[in-house]
Write a protein that holds these residues in place. Structure first.
Motif, mmCIF file in Angstrom:
data_model
loop_
_atom_site.group_PDB
_atom_site.id
_atom_site.type_symbol
_atom_site.label_atom_id
_atom_site.label_comp_id
_atom_site.label_asym_id
_atom_site.label_seq_id
_atom_site.Cartn_x
_atom_site.Cartn_y
_atom_site.Cartn_z
ATOM 1 N N UNK A 60 0.806 -1.219 0.000
ATOM 2 C CA UNK A 60 0.000 0.000 0.000
ATOM 3 C C UNK A 60 0.838 1.268 0.000
ATOM 4 N N UNK A 61 2.169 1.121 -0.009
ATOM 5 C CA UNK A 61 3.008 2.299 -0.194
ATOM 6 C C UNK A 61 2.791 2.910 -1.583
ATOM 7 N N UNK A 62 2.209 2.147 -2.484
ATOM 8 C CA UNK A 62 1.932 2.674 -3.822
ATOM 9 C C UNK A 62 0.740 3.622 -3.832
ATOM 10 N N UNK A 63 -0.007 3.649 -2.730
ATOM 11 C CA UNK A 63 -1.179 4.527 -2.639
ATOM 12 C C UNK A 63 -0.737 5.900 -2.129
ATOM 13 N N UNK B 9 10.511 -5.483 14.437
ATOM 14 C CA UNK B 9 10.677 -4.136 13.903
ATOM 15 C C UNK B 9 10.329 -4.177 12.425
ATOM 16 N N UNK B 10 9.133 -3.750 12.118
ATOM 17 C CA UNK B 10 8.645 -3.780 10.730
ATOM 18 C C UNK B 10 7.227 -3.252 10.705
ATOM 19 N N UNK B 11 6.752 -2.969 9.539
ATOM 20 C CA UNK B 11 5.344 -2.663 9.271
ATOM 21 C C UNK B 11 5.273 -2.031 7.900
ATOM 22 N N UNK B 12 4.823 -0.787 7.831
ATOM 23 C CA UNK B 12 4.689 -0.153 6.520
ATOM 24 C C UNK B 12 6.032 0.249 5.924
ATOM 25 N N UNK C 74 0.256 14.422 3.219
ATOM 26 C CA UNK C 74 -0.939 13.851 3.848
ATOM 27 C C UNK C 74 -0.703 13.480 5.306
ATOM 28 N N UNK C 75 0.557 13.510 5.736
ATOM 29 C CA UNK C 75 0.861 13.376 7.151
ATOM 30 C C UNK C 75 0.809 11.994 7.744
ATOM 31 N N UNK D 284 -1.572 7.489 1.265
ATOM 32 C CA UNK D 284 -0.810 7.114 2.453
ATOM 33 C C UNK D 284 0.623 7.630 2.406
ATOM 34 N N UNK D 285 1.255 7.489 1.240
ATOM 35 C CA UNK D 285 2.696 7.746 1.162
ATOM 36 C C UNK D 285 3.065 9.194 0.834
#
Length: 243
Positions: A102-105, A140-143, A113-114, A108-109
């Motif tokens: 979803x980093x392609x959205x 230690x990970x996520x988006x 947009x904060x 969000x990225x």
């Protein structure tokens, strides 16, 4: 060897409390008289055995309690004071735009947009202080890509040996010599390299903005540093992919 040690623990005269999670795990593994729904909720999978084998025997009981809660509590819908595993996001920013992420959205990225940022070191320390001794598994990970947080070496150092199942996921694009030493010198139990493909052009198609040759070189250098400077390191190294 792990099974033999656990069987010895099962047969020990340790004064188990009836609700001790380690005892429940051992009963599931070795009590042939139990039956019904309570039987075989907890099993030893290959990666679990690998994790246990890297621990000192004195830590087996702690690990069994954590792992039993991790695998059985969701099935039994048990809510404890603390979850058995916690994921901490050092940063939500990523230098890749993988097609499955979803980093392609841009909603969000996009920076304006904060939604993206990096965790402050003091906040990280505060989180570790709250869960140390109460939680055994921290990832230690996520988006985002953890190595983008400039304080990552200090975070790894602060985590130290406080957990039995500390893990970090990274795309390895920024895995330089300094970071390699920080990882190997910390108490991290597992490092996962997110690759998704073993060669180009598939790698570049999936992991947009990534450079396969550079990532391969970084991981290879990491392994060489481990062999040269940390020959007795028990860290588990894995490569993950999205199918």
């Amino acid at each position: 060897a792990v099974l033999n040690s656990l069987y010895e623990l099962y047969n020990s005269k340790r004064p188990w409390q009836p609700d001790d999670l380690a005892k429940k795990a051992l009963d599931d593994l070795f009590d042939e008289t139990s039956s019904g729904e309570s039987r075989n909720k907890f099993v030893l999978r290959e990666h679990t055995v690998e994790e246990i084998s890297r621990l000192d025997k004195s830590e087996y009981v702690r690990y069994l309690r954590y792992r039993y809660a991790y695998e059985v509590f969701p099935v039994d819908r048990v809510v404890d004071d603390y979850p058995p595993a916690i994921q901490i996001e050092p940063t939500s920013v990523c230098n890749y735009r993988c097609v499955f992420c979803y980093q392609t959205d841009p909603r969000l990225s996009k920076k304006s947009n904060g939604h993206m940022g990096s965790m402050a070191l003091e906040l990280f320390k505060n989180l570790i202080d709250q869960i140390s001794g109460r939680v055994e598994a921290v990832t230690l990970a996520s988006r985002g890509e953890p190595t983008l947080n400039k304080n990552l070496p200090k975070m790894l150092d602060y985590m130290g040996d406080k957990f039995l199942a500390a893990k970090m996921n990274t795309n390895a694009s920024l895995l330089n010599e300094t970071l390699a030493h920080s990882i190997l010198d910390s108490g991290l139990q597992t490092i996962v390299f997110s690759a998704d493909a073993a060669s180009d052009p598939l790698y570049s198609m999936l992991r947009v903005h990534g450079n396969f040759d550079k990532v391969f070189e970084n991981i290879n250098n990491f392994c060489e540093i481990k062999e040269k400077y940390y020959p007795h390191s028990k860290i588990i190294t894995r490569v993950s992919g999205v199918s």
